[in-house]
Design a protein around this motif. Structure first.
Motif, short mmCIF file in Angstrom:
data_model
loop_
_atom_site.label_atom_id
_atom_site.label_comp_id
_atom_site.label_asym_id
_atom_site.label_seq_id
_atom_site.Cartn_x
_atom_site.Cartn_y
_atom_site.Cartn_z
N LYS A 117 -10.94 0.32 7.45
CA LYS A 117 -10.65 0.33 6.00
C LYS A 117 -9.69 -0.73 5.42
O LYS A 117 -9.54 -1.18 4.42
N THR A 148 -16.23 3.74 -1.85
CA THR A 148 -15.60 4.24 -0.89
C THR A 148 -15.58 3.57 0.52
O THR A 148 -16.18 2.58 0.63
N TRP A 149 -14.35 4.03 1.10
CA TRP A 149 -14.14 3.10 2.42
C TRP A 149 -14.20 3.75 3.67
O TRP A 149 -14.40 5.02 3.83
N ASN A 191 -3.65 8.17 4.25
CA ASN A 191 -3.36 8.53 2.93
C ASN A 191 -3.30 7.25 2.02
O ASN A 191 -2.63 7.33 1.02
N GLU A 244 -4.03 3.22 0.35
CA GLU A 244 -5.24 2.47 0.14
C GLU A 244 -5.18 1.18 0.77
O GLU A 244 -4.22 0.68 1.01
N ALA A 269 3.09 2.90 -3.76
CA ALA A 269 2.44 4.09 -4.21
C ALA A 269 3.34 5.48 -4.05
O ALA A 269 3.11 6.17 -4.61
N SER A 286 0.91 -1.13 -0.01
CA SER A 286 0.08 0.03 -0.11
C SER A 286 0.88 1.20 -0.03
O SER A 286 0.61 2.02 -0.74
#
Length: 409
Positions: free
Chosen positions: A270, A263-264, A243, A245, A106, A102
């Motif tokens: 999440k 949406t989470w 920030n 995902e 990124a 994650s």
């Protein structure tokens, strides 16, 4: 610590293996479980087994309270600032992979650097190898001193302004080395990098304060700290996690699902897709209660005493090679060794015939084995329920092992 009182809490220790009283010296692989943890799991499944967060019925509410109550226990245990910073995972491996998949994928690009050490467990090597391959980043290694420790000078010489991630285990599962995480974190931050800590071997044995360490991510496993298997934790600073995902998608972690977009939920949920590890979290909470009753300072002092005793006794065995620091104050309760001309698997097999459980192999640390110039080693690891008498039995078993193979060959 009264060792007999401590041992009375662990039902598995009161048995014979191959006609001998069990001597369990493999806690670095997994610890044994006290009655309090076993009863917590049993109570959940017998009395309030239910899914969490979804229902309003009594069992669901009780399960949710138990699950989220365990999260708060973890937060206090490692002194995280926010409850949202505690994410339940399957273990240290999953936690480290989450950061790699994650955050790292990124944020890293070609020319960036990831810095680790030669002593890392495979779960803190392979994810970074994969990130480097997918992003073009470079993977660098901090060299080790002759005794397997880390020099801060070498850290400074390895970490640069191109470094984006530094990831180091707090305690080595092979050498028992206790790494200066707080100081390494400071060097990482001075160069603009984040600090990831593998705490699998430290959290069960010493006080951990993630705010004092100032690390950005910290991973731990429940099964090494008297808790159930299959449950672990990823701690991350709130601003970083917000920030990032999710890496798993499905039920429980969503806020709203439309036909073509979703949406989470907010932190921490999440990152906890699907039915979470409810019983495991509740069991981990019970393990934390147990460890806090004993006291982590008491546990660490006991293990230092055992390590010093073991080093002295084992060094008396002819042909013994012991890896890592010779000063017990510099290491956790782990002694990794080889006996000349005897394969470590043979050592472990003969010891097992005496009822003594040790680990043999590469310990998921093949780069370190290469650095040690050993294909494999044997390892005895101690925990709060071990005694000096058990170390005496280990040494007696090692002498028998040496004599046996001397007679054979």
């Amino acid at each position: 610590m009264n060792i007999q009182d401590i041992r009375s809490y662990f039902p598995i220790l009161h048995q014979e293996v191959n006609g001998n009283p069990l001597v369990y010296l493999d806690s670095a692989a997994t610890s044994q479980k006290p009655v309090k943890v076993i009863e917590a799991l049993d109570e959940y499944y017998r009395e309030y087994n239910s899914n969490v967060h979804r229902g309003v019925h009594t069992l669901g509410t009780r399960a949710t309270d138990g699950y989220e109550g365990a999260r708060e226990k973890v937060r206090k245990f490692i002194n995280a600032k926010h409850i949202q910073e505690i994410i339940f995972t399957r273990g240290t491996t999953t936690s480290l992979n989450t950061v790699a998949a994650s955050y790292a994928r990124a944020n890293l690009k070609e020319g960036d650097e990831i810095v680790i050490t030669y002593m890392e467990h495979h779960s803190n090597i392979i994810p970074w190898q994969q990130v480097a391959k997918s992003t073009g980043a470079t993977l660098k290694y901090i060299p080790l001193q002759e005794d397997g420790t880390i020099s801060l000078e070498d850290v400074r010489n390895t970490v640069s302004t191109n470094t984006k991630i530094v990831s180091v285990m707090q305690v080595s599962n092979v050498l028992g080395v206790i790494n200066p995480i707080k100081e390494i974190t400071k060097i990482a931050h001075e160069n603009g990098a984040i600090m990831v800590v593998d705490g699998a071997q430290s959290t069960p044995h010493m006080n951990v304060d993630v705010q004092d360490l100032d690390c950005d991510f910290f991973a731990l496993s429940g099964h090494k700290m008297c808790g159930p298997t299959g449950i672990g934790v990823l701690y991350g600073k709130k601003e970083l996690l917000e920030n990032m995902e999710p890496v798993e998608f499905g039920g429980e972690m969503i806020d709203f699902v439309d036909l073509y977009d979703s949406t989470w939920k907010e932190l921490p949920w999440k990152f906890e897709g699907g039915t979470p590890i409810i019983a495991g979290a509740i069991g981990l909470g019970a393990a934390i209660d147990f460890l806090e009753e004993i006291g982590l300072d008491n546990i660490q002092a006991h293990e230092h005493k055992l390590a010093a005793y073991a080093l002295n006794k084992m060094n008396e065995v002819e042909g013994m090679t012991i890896y890592g620091p010779k000063d017990a104050s510099k290491k956790a309760g782990v002694v990794t060794f080889n006996i000349a001309d005897v394969h470590p698997h043979d050592v472990a097999t003969v010891l097992d015939a005496e009822g003594i459980a040790v680990r043999a192999g590469h310990h998921c640390a093949q780069p370190l084995m290469k650095w040690l110039k050993a294909s494999a080693t044997a390892r005895a690891s101690f925990y709060l329920y071990n005694s000096e008498d058990e170390i005496d039995k280990l040494v007696e078993g090692l002498v028998k092992t040496k004599e046996y193979f001397s007679d054979v060959f």
